[in-house]
Write a protein that holds these residues in place. Structure first.
Motif, short mmCIF file in Angstrom:
data_model
loop_
_atom_site.label_atom_id
_atom_site.label_comp_id
_atom_site.label_asym_id
_atom_site.label_seq_id
_atom_site.Cartn_x
_atom_site.Cartn_y
_atom_site.Cartn_z
N THR A 273 -3.86 16.39 -12.10
CA THR A 273 -3.71 16.59 -10.65
C THR A 273 -4.82 15.89 -9.87
N ILE A 274 -6.05 16.04 -10.30
CA ILE A 274 -7.14 15.37 -9.58
C ILE A 274 -6.99 13.86 -9.71
N GLY A 275 -6.56 13.40 -10.87
CA GLY A 275 -6.28 11.97 -11.03
C GLY A 275 -5.15 11.51 -10.15
N ALA A 276 -4.11 12.33 -10.02
CA ALA A 276 -2.96 11.97 -9.18
C ALA A 276 -3.35 11.85 -7.71
N ILE A 277 -4.12 12.82 -7.22
CA ILE A 277 -4.51 12.78 -5.80
C ILE A 277 -5.44 11.59 -5.54
N ARG B 152 0.83 -1.21 0.00
CA ARG B 152 0.00 0.00 0.00
C ARG B 152 0.86 1.26 0.00
N ALA B 153 2.04 1.20 0.60
CA ALA B 153 2.97 2.33 0.49
C ALA B 153 3.39 2.51 -0.96
N ARG B 154 3.68 1.41 -1.64
CA ARG B 154 3.97 1.50 -3.07
C ARG B 154 2.78 2.08 -3.82
N GLY B 155 1.58 1.69 -3.39
CA GLY B 155 0.38 2.16 -4.06
C GLY B 155 0.21 3.66 -4.01
N VAL B 156 0.67 4.30 -2.93
CA VAL B 156 0.57 5.75 -2.83
C VAL B 156 1.32 6.42 -3.98
N LEU B 157 2.58 6.04 -4.16
CA LEU B 157 3.39 6.70 -5.19
C LEU B 157 3.01 6.25 -6.60
N LEU B 158 2.77 4.96 -6.77
CA LEU B 158 2.43 4.48 -8.10
C LEU B 158 1.02 4.91 -8.51
N GLY B 159 0.11 4.96 -7.55
CA GLY B 159 -1.23 5.44 -7.85
C GLY B 159 -1.22 6.90 -8.27
N LEU B 160 -0.41 7.71 -7.57
CA LEU B 160 -0.25 9.11 -7.94
C LEU B 160 0.24 9.24 -9.38
N ALA B 161 1.27 8.46 -9.72
CA ALA B 161 1.84 8.54 -11.08
C ALA B 161 0.84 8.07 -12.13
N CYS B 162 0.07 7.03 -11.82
CA CYS B 162 -0.92 6.54 -12.79
C CYS B 162 -1.99 7.58 -13.06
N GLY B 163 -2.50 8.21 -12.00
CA GLY B 163 -3.51 9.24 -12.20
C GLY B 163 -2.96 10.42 -12.98
N ASP B 164 -1.74 10.78 -12.68
CA ASP B 164 -1.07 11.88 -13.37
C ASP B 164 -0.92 11.58 -14.86
N GLY C 86 -4.51 4.16 -4.07
CA GLY C 86 -3.34 3.30 -3.91
C GLY C 86 -3.08 2.94 -2.47
N ALA C 87 -3.35 3.90 -1.57
CA ALA C 87 -3.20 3.63 -0.14
C ALA C 87 -4.27 2.66 0.35
N ARG C 88 -5.43 2.67 -0.28
CA ARG C 88 -6.52 1.75 0.10
C ARG C 88 -6.28 0.34 -0.42
N PHE C 89 -5.90 0.23 -1.68
CA PHE C 89 -5.91 -1.07 -2.35
C PHE C 89 -4.52 -1.64 -2.66
N GLY C 90 -3.49 -0.80 -2.57
CA GLY C 90 -2.14 -1.29 -2.82
C GLY C 90 -1.72 -1.21 -4.27
N CYS D 138 2.57 16.16 -2.32
CA CYS D 138 2.91 15.91 -0.92
C CYS D 138 2.77 14.48 -0.43
N PRO D 139 2.09 13.55 -1.13
CA PRO D 139 1.87 12.22 -0.57
C PRO D 139 3.10 11.43 -0.13
N PRO D 140 4.30 11.60 -0.71
CA PRO D 140 5.43 10.83 -0.18
C PRO D 140 5.67 11.03 1.32
N LEU D 141 5.30 12.19 1.85
CA LEU D 141 5.52 12.47 3.27
C LEU D 141 4.66 11.58 4.17
N ALA D 142 3.53 11.12 3.67
CA ALA D 142 2.63 10.32 4.50
C ALA D 142 3.22 8.97 4.84
N ILE D 143 4.15 8.48 4.06
CA ILE D 143 4.67 7.12 4.29
C ILE D 143 5.61 7.08 5.50
#
Length: 302
Positions: free
Chosen positions: A259-263, A5-17, A269-273, A136-141
């Protein structure tokens, strides 16, 4: 912490972007007319880049993540220097407030002065963009279990370019929500709004509180205004039944799609990994391997 799920935060951001990049500024009807329901990485479009190309959303998130890993913690002066180096690389996409702030940093402003000066010189309507919440999401990990400190570093990360309280506290609310998801909280957004502090702008709380119970206003706006971006992206990221659904829904709304897709992607990504993200998307993004490695390293930052 679940590393997937930590990976999901960054990869999900990139996919939405990357999914949103070719249709940025297009309306929902324009996207539908050209692509039907956009579900695949496509090339050209806005910015005329190849399929899977990330924008300033992920590029600045990478700056923060790399700094966190190298310094084993948040160093705002170093992050500001990395933003300036990225700015000097002539990126094809950069927000106006970010550009103005980084120009001031180049001229000698301290990391906590440039954004403040730009904000004070900006009129209402041009002073609270989404340029800091998207990165900012990398800071949450690394700070998921240190909630007070997470609020502090999230606000500082925003202040480098976006000093408006709606932006600084917006970053804090987003990251507290992500931290709650990473820590298996039952009501992550509710916890975020309770923990962010008493100075949080009323407008931000009013916009986000209904989302706690899955409610939404009649219209979810897709402008670059930080309140609109957070409200829409958090809604889509928190109610969707999969990461792909969250990102596709957010992007196909039109407007500030990357941006909205990235957020929304970071939240989902944090929910589902990361394993929930389509392989076809990840293969199209050149930075996927580095983002995955950085996420794993961020889990170990102390």
């Amino acid at each position: 912490m679940d590393v997937d799920r930590a990976r999901g935060v960054l990869l999900g951001l990139a996919c939405g972007d990357a999914l949103g990049r070719p249709v940025e500024f297009a309306s929902a009807s324009e996207i539908n007319a050209e692509y039907g329901r956009l579900e695949e990485m496509v090339g050209h479009g806005t910015w005329n880049q190849p399929a899977g190309t990330i924008t300033d959303d992920t590029e600045q998130a990478l700056c923060i993540a790399r700094s966190l890993v190298e310094h084993q913690g948040f160093n705002p002066a170093d992050v500001a220097e990395r933003f300036v180096a990225w700015y000097d690389s002539d990126p094809f996409d950069i927000g106006r407030m970010t550009m103005r702030s980084l120009s001031r940093l180049k001229r000698g402003d301290a990391w906590d002065e440039a954004g403040q000066h730009v904000w004070e010189q900006s009129r209402e309507g041009q002073n609270a963009g989404n340029g800091s919440v998207m990165r900012c999401p990398p800071l949450a990990i690394p700070y998921a279990s240190e909630r007070e400190h997470l609020v502090e570093v999230s606000r500082q990360s925003s202040q480098i370019t976006h000093a408006d309280p709606r932006c600084t506290y917006g970053c804090a609310v987003l990251n507290l929500t992500l931290a709650g998801l990473l820590e298996d909280a039952d009501v992550p957004l509710q916890d975020a709004l309770e923990d962010v502090g008493s100075d949080v702008p009323d407008e931000l709380v009013t916009a986000l509180r209904p989302l706690i119970h899955g409610d939404a206003p009649g219209t979810l706006e897709t402008s670059g205004y930080v309140i609109h971006s957070l409200q829409t992206a958090l809604h889509d990221g928190l109610v969707a039944e999969s990461s792909e659904e969250a990102i596709v829904t957010a992007v196909n709304r039109g407007g500030d799609t990357d941006t909205i897709g990235a957020i929304a992607g970071a939240v989902a990504g944090a929910r589902f990994g990361a394993t929930s993200l389509p392989d076809r998307w990840l293969r199209a993004i050149d930075e996927s391997d580095e983002l995955e490695t950085l996420a794993e390293q961020l889990v170990e930052v102390t």
